[in-house]
Design an enzyme around this catalytic site. Structure first.
Site, PDB file in Angstrom:
ATOM      1  CG  ASN A  24      -0.293   0.019   2.470  1.00 13.11           C
ATOM      2  OD1 ASN A  24       0.984  -0.205   2.575  1.00 13.11           O
ATOM      3  ND2 ASN A  24      -0.839   0.197   3.625  1.00 13.11           N
ATOM      4  CG  ASP A  30       1.446  -4.259   3.180  1.00 13.52           C
ATOM      5  OD1 ASP A  30       1.471  -5.304   2.417  1.00 13.52           O
ATOM      6  OD2 ASP A  30       1.627  -3.147   2.827  1.00 13.52           O
ATOM      7  CG  ASP A 211       9.399 -12.404  22.111  1.00 11.88           C
ATOM      8  OD1 ASP A 211      10.249 -12.366  21.297  1.00 11.88           O
ATOM      9  OD2 ASP A 211       9.633 -11.648  22.988  1.00 11.88           O
ATOM     10  CD  GLU A 270      13.827 -14.886  21.505  1.00 11.72           C
ATOM     11  OE1 GLU A 270      14.783 -14.230  21.246  1.00 11.72           O
ATOM     12  OE2 GLU A 270      12.964 -14.531  22.311  1.00 11.72           O
TER      13      GLU A 270
HETATM   14  C1  NOJ Z   1      13.263 -11.548  21.635  1.00 15.92           C
HETATM   15  C2  NOJ Z   1      12.988 -10.958  20.253  1.00 15.92           C
HETATM   16  O1  NOJ Z   1      13.452 -11.932  19.274  1.00 15.92           O
HETATM   17  C3  NOJ Z   1      13.614  -9.776  20.103  1.00 15.92           C
HETATM   18  O2  NOJ Z   1      13.611  -9.152  19.033  1.00 15.92           O
HETATM   19  C4  NOJ Z   1      12.976  -8.604  21.108  1.00 15.92           C
HETATM   20  O3  NOJ Z   1      13.454  -7.368  20.791  1.00 15.92           O
HETATM   21  C5  NOJ Z   1      12.776  -9.339  22.411  1.00 15.92           C
HETATM   22  N1  NOJ Z   1      12.538 -10.791  22.140  1.00 15.92           N
HETATM   23  C6  NOJ Z   1      11.589  -8.683  23.201  1.00 15.92           C
HETATM   24  O4  NOJ Z   1      10.490  -9.115  22.845  1.00 15.92           O
END
Ligand code: NOJ
Length: 539
Positions: A24, A30, A211, A270
Site C-alpha cells: 500500500n 504488510d 518469544d 525462543e
Molecule cells: C526477542 C525478540 O527476538 C527480540 O527481537 C525482542 O526485542 C525481544 N524478544 C523482546 O520481545
C-alpha cells in the site's frame, strides 16, 4: 513421503513483515504484500512461514511491544487480510507460524493502562509491581530517593525496574520500560494468555514461535541475581531468578495439550539466554516441539566450530526431541555478513548447504536465499533502541532488517521508487535481487532452491541419522546422513584452496552418484575445490 510432517521434515522461512513487501505504498511491508509473494515462496520450496509480530504496536521494539494480541496492526492490514494470507498459504501447502509475545505487553496495552491506573485497579496484579526497597542507610531516606526492589537489569540497558510516581511503586520490565512484563502467576492472566493462543489456533494458525518463553516466570520472592563477570550490567549477573523457573514446565504441558487437541499444530520456543542444554530441557512430547539454542549464530566460519555445536545440540536433545538449526534472524547480523567478504557468495553457500543438509529443521531468514547482507547505518539513522543506547560498541539490529531485495528498480521492488522505505535498502540491490538471481544458474537463489528440493527428494537428508566423518583436513566438514532407504554424503570445503577429504570410512567411488556440486560434474577423488559443496548419494 506419506509420513511427511511439516515442522519436522520441512523448511521454515522467517519473514520480518515490515521488511518483506509493501502493498500500500507506505514504506512498510504488510500482509497483502506477503500474500502476493506466496508463489515465490512456494517456488522456493519452503514448507512454512514464521511471521515476526503483526499485532498493533507503538513500535518501541518494532512489534515486540504488543498493544493488542488478538488483532492486526492497521499498518500491516486487517484480520481479513490475515485470514486470506493463511488460506492462500494453505492452498500452496505452506503453513503459517505466528510470533507470540506473551512475556510482556506494550505499556499502551489496555492491561497495563489499567494496571498502572491505581493500586486498587482489578488489573493491578496483571503486571509485576513492588514497593521500593527500604533504604539501608538513613542518608538515603530523602524524598525522591528510593531503591528498586532487587538488582535485576534490563537486557536493553539500565535497571529492569521503573518507578511509577502516580502509584509509588516500581514495575518490572526485562526489556524496555515500554515493555512491562506480565504476571504469569496470576491465574486470570494465565487464562487470558491461553485465550490468545486459542484465538489464533481457531483462526487456522499452524504454530507459534514463543518469544522469550523461559522468562515468563520469575522467582516468586524476586530474589537478587548472583553476580558474575561480564561487560554490561546485564551480563554481570547469573540469571538465576529472572528466568527459567520450574513453573514453566506445567505451563508448557498445558500449552502442549492445547496444541495437540488440534491437528498438527506446533510450537518453537525462543530460549532466552539459550544454550543447547537449556533449550533441550524445554523440549519433548509433552513440552515444546522444539526450542532455539542459537548456537550456530555464535560460531565462526570453521568446521570444528559447527561440528562442536551440532554434537552439543544432538547430545542435549538425545531422542526426546527433533533438532532445529538457524544461522540468521532479526536479532543478529546475517550469516552472509558474518562469513563473507564483499559480494562473493562462496562461503555463504557452504553455510547454507550445512544448514539445509543437517538432521534438524532448517530455519531460513528472509533474504538469506539471495545472500542479503546487513545494511550499515549512520548513528542518526539507527532505530533499534539497544543500538541507540550502546552505539558505537553495539549498533543494534537494524542492519539485518532491511527491505527484501526483489528487483533492480529503486527501492528494490519493496516499495515504489517515490516512497521512503522504513529502513534503507542495501546499496547492492541493483545486482543482488531475486529477479537477477532467477536468471543466473549459479546464484544463491538457485542454489537454495536446489538444496531445498534435494532435501525434499532424499529421505536420508530429511530424517537420516547424522554421522560425522573424521577428515584429514581441518578445513573440511564431511558427514553421512543415513536412513533405511539411502545414505547421503555431504562434504564441505571451508577453505579458499583445494583440500583432500580423506575420511575414516572406505567410500567406494563406484557406489556413489553425484547429487549436487558447486564445482564438478563427475565423481570426486575426495578432493574438493575451494569452498566446494559436494553431496553424493549411495542407494
Ligand atoms: C526477542 C525478540 O527476538 C527480540 O527481537 C525482542 O526485542 C525481544 N524478544 C523482546 O520481545
Amino acid at each position: 513421503m506419506d509420513d511427511f510432517l511439516w515442522w519436522r521434515d520441512g523448511v521454515i522461512y522467517q519473514i520480518y513483515p515490515r521488511s518483506y513487501a509493501d502493498s500500500n505504498d507506505d514504506g512498510l511491508g504488510d500482509l497483502p504484500g506477503i500474500t502476493a509473494r506466496l508463489d515465490y515462496l512456494a517456488d522456493l520450496g519452503i514448507d512454512a512461514i514464521w511471521l515476526s509480530p503483526i499485532y498493533p504496536t507503538p513500535d518501541k521494539d518494532f512489534g515486540y511491544d504488543v498493544s493488542d494480541h488478538s488483532a492486526v496492526d492497521p499498518r500491516f492490514g486487517t484480520l481479513a487480510d490475515f485470514d486470506r494470507l493463511v488460506a492462500e498459504a494453505h492452498k500452496r501447502g505452506i503453513r503459517v507460524i505466528l510470533d507470540l509475545v506473551l512475556n510482556h505487553t506494550s505499556d499502551q496495552h489496555p492491561w497495563f493502562r489499567e494496571s498502572r491506573a491505581s493500586r486498587e485497579n482489578p488489573k493491578r496484579d496483571w503486571h509485576i509491581w513492588r514497593d521500593p526497597k527500604p533504604s539501608p542507610c538513613k542518608g538515603e531516606d530523602r524524598v525522591g530517593v528510593n531503591r528498586p526492589p532487587n538488582n535485576w537489569q534490563s537486557v536493553f540497558g539500565g535497571r529492569a525496574w521503573t518507578y511509577d510516581k502516580t502509584t509509588g511503586q516500581y514495575y518490572y520490565h526485562m526489556f524496555l520500560p515500554e515493555q512491562p512484563d506480565v504476571n504469569w502467576r496470576n491465574p486470570e492472566v494465565r487464562e487470558a494468555q491461553l485465550d490468545v493462543v486459542r484465538f489464533w489456533l481457531e483462526r487456522g494458525v499452524d504454530g507459534f514461535r514463543l518469544d522469550v518463553f523461559n522468562a515468563y516466570f520469575k522467582d516468586a520472592q524476586l530474589r537478587n541475581n548472583p553476580p558474575k563477570f561480564g561487560l554490561r550490567a546485564f551480563d554481570r549477573q547469573h540469571h538465576a531468578n529472572d528466568c527459567d523457573q520450574p513453573e514453566m514446565i506445567p505451563l508448557l504441558n498445558e500449552l502442549r495439550t492445547m496444541l495437540d487437541s488440534y491437528d498438527e499444530r506446533y510450537a518453537v520456543g525462543e530460549t532466552f539466554l539459550g544454550t543447547p542444554q537449556k533449550a533441550a530441557s524445554y523440549c519433548g512430547p509433552d513440552l515444546l516441539h522444539t526450542a532455539f539454542s542459537f548456537d550456530f549464530t555464535l560460531r565462526r566460519f570453521d568446521p570444528r566450530q559447527f561440528l562442536d555445536a551440532i554434537r552439543q545440540w544432538e547430545g542435549a536433545l538425545g531422542t526426546k526431541a527433533w533438532p532445529n538449526y538457524t544461522l540468521s534472524n532479526h536479532d543478529t547480523p546475517r550469516n552472509a555478513t558474518r562469513y563473507t567478504h564483499g559480494e562473493d557468495d562462496a562461503r555463504a553457500k557452504v553455510a547454507l548447504a550445512l544448514l539445509l543438509t543437517l538432521r534438524g529443521t532448517p530455519f531460513l531468514y528472509y533474504g538469506e536465499e539471495i545472500g542479503m547482507r546487513d545494511i550499515s547505518l549512520r548513528r542518526n539513522e539507527i532505530l533499534d533502541p539497544p543500538g541507540r543506547r550502546y552505539w558505537p560498541i553495539y549498533k543494534g539490529r537494524d542492519g539485518c532488517r532491511s527491505p527484501m531485495q526483489w528487483d533492480d528498480s529503486p527501492n528494490a521492488g519493496f516499495c515504489p521508487p517515490v516512497v521512503q522505505p522504513w529502513l534503507p535498502v542495501h546499496p547492492n540491490y541493483r545486482t543482488r535481487n531475486v529477479a537477477a538471481q532467477r536468471e543466473d544458474p549459479a546464484s544463491m537463489l538457485n542454489f537454495t532452491r536446489r538444496l531445498i528440493a534435494l532435501r525434499r527428494e532424499n529421505p536420508a537428508l530429511r530424517r537420516g541419522t547424522f554421522v560425522p566423518l573424521t577428515c584429514e583436513s581441518r578445513h573440511a566438514l564431511a558427514y553421512l546422513r543415513h536412513s533405511p532407504e539411502q545414505t547421503v554424503l555431504v562434504a564441505l570445503n571451508f577453505a579458499n584452496r583445494p583440500i583432500r577429504v580423506a575420511c575414516d570410512l572406505p567410500l567406494p567411488a563406484a557406489n556413489w552418484h553425484l547429487l549436487l556440486s558447486t564445482a564438478r560434474d563427475n565423481l570426486p577423488r575426495l578432493e574438493l575445490t575451494p569452498y566446494e559443496v559436494c553431496i553424493l548419494a549411495m542407494m
